[in-house]
Design a protein around this motif. Sequence first.
Motif, short mmCIF file in Angstrom:
data_model
loop_
_atom_site.label_atom_id
_atom_site.label_comp_id
_atom_site.label_asym_id
_atom_site.label_seq_id
_atom_site.Cartn_x
_atom_site.Cartn_y
_atom_site.Cartn_z
N GLN A 107 -9.10 8.54 -11.99
CA GLN A 107 -9.66 7.24 -12.34
C GLN A 107 -9.37 6.20 -11.24
O GLN A 107 -10.23 5.39 -10.92
N LYS A 108 -8.16 6.23 -10.72
CA LYS A 108 -7.76 5.25 -9.71
C LYS A 108 -6.96 5.97 -8.62
O LYS A 108 -5.75 6.16 -8.75
N PRO A 109 -7.63 6.40 -7.55
CA PRO A 109 -6.92 7.14 -6.50
C PRO A 109 -5.82 6.28 -5.85
O PRO A 109 -5.99 5.07 -5.68
N PRO A 110 -4.70 6.90 -5.52
CA PRO A 110 -3.63 6.13 -4.86
C PRO A 110 -4.07 5.67 -3.47
O PRO A 110 -4.87 6.33 -2.80
N ARG A 111 -3.55 4.53 -3.07
CA ARG A 111 -3.87 3.95 -1.75
C ARG A 111 -2.74 4.31 -0.78
O ARG A 111 -1.92 3.46 -0.45
N SER A 112 -2.72 5.56 -0.34
CA SER A 112 -1.69 6.01 0.59
C SER A 112 -1.91 5.36 1.94
O SER A 112 -3.05 5.14 2.37
N ALA A 113 -0.79 5.05 2.60
CA ALA A 113 -0.89 4.39 3.90
C ALA A 113 0.38 4.61 4.71
O ALA A 113 1.45 4.85 4.15
N PHE A 114 0.23 4.53 6.01
CA PHE A 114 1.38 4.52 6.91
C PHE A 114 1.72 3.06 7.18
O PHE A 114 0.83 2.25 7.42
N VAL A 115 3.00 2.75 7.12
CA VAL A 115 3.45 1.37 7.30
C VAL A 115 4.45 1.33 8.44
O VAL A 115 5.42 2.10 8.46
N HIS A 116 4.23 0.42 9.38
CA HIS A 116 5.19 0.18 10.46
C HIS A 116 6.15 -0.91 10.00
O HIS A 116 5.72 -2.01 9.68
N ILE A 117 7.44 -0.58 9.99
CA ILE A 117 8.46 -1.53 9.56
C ILE A 117 9.35 -1.87 10.74
O ILE A 117 10.03 -0.99 11.29
N PRO A 118 9.38 -3.13 11.17
CA PRO A 118 10.28 -3.52 12.25
C PRO A 118 11.72 -3.49 11.74
O PRO A 118 12.03 -3.97 10.66
#
Length: 162
Positions: free
Chosen positions: A87-98
């Motif tokens: 119903q609601k696909p997850p919004r997977s993402a790569f995140v750059h964290i300083p």
Amino acid sequence: MSRLFPAPLLSIALFVLWLLLNLSISPGNLLLAAALAVVAPLLMAPLRPQRARVSRPLVVARLIGRVGIDVIHSNFLVAIGVLRARQKPPRSAFVHIPLDLRDAHGLAALSMITTVVPGTVWSELALDRSMLLLHVFDLEDEKAFIEHFKHTYERPLMEIFE
């Protein structure tokens, strides 16, 4: 004495673990456990970097509690995300964290925390230790996630190790 036992807790743990895995306290197993408990830490001592200086035990306890709560909460959120994926696909993402954290022990603790908390995967650390790349299972707001990550995990680790 510290030359023979560079890591006494590790020696004790290896001794006990050997006996538990073999389910026997025969003389042979006691001798092998003792040999392992003495030899393994001696062979691993050169691999160990400088000793960790852990300060602020209350911050350590608070961080452990916070990680425990986050593990339970994240398990719940990931389970819901998986069950509702059609119903609601997850919004997977790569995140750059300083990163401001530079201590090797603190970074090791941070990597373990991100591994334990479901929904996050430690993907890469920049060579100069200034940037961390995380994969997040379901990301709503990248800026809020970065601020939460730095406030919840990085800052306490900086208080503990730096």
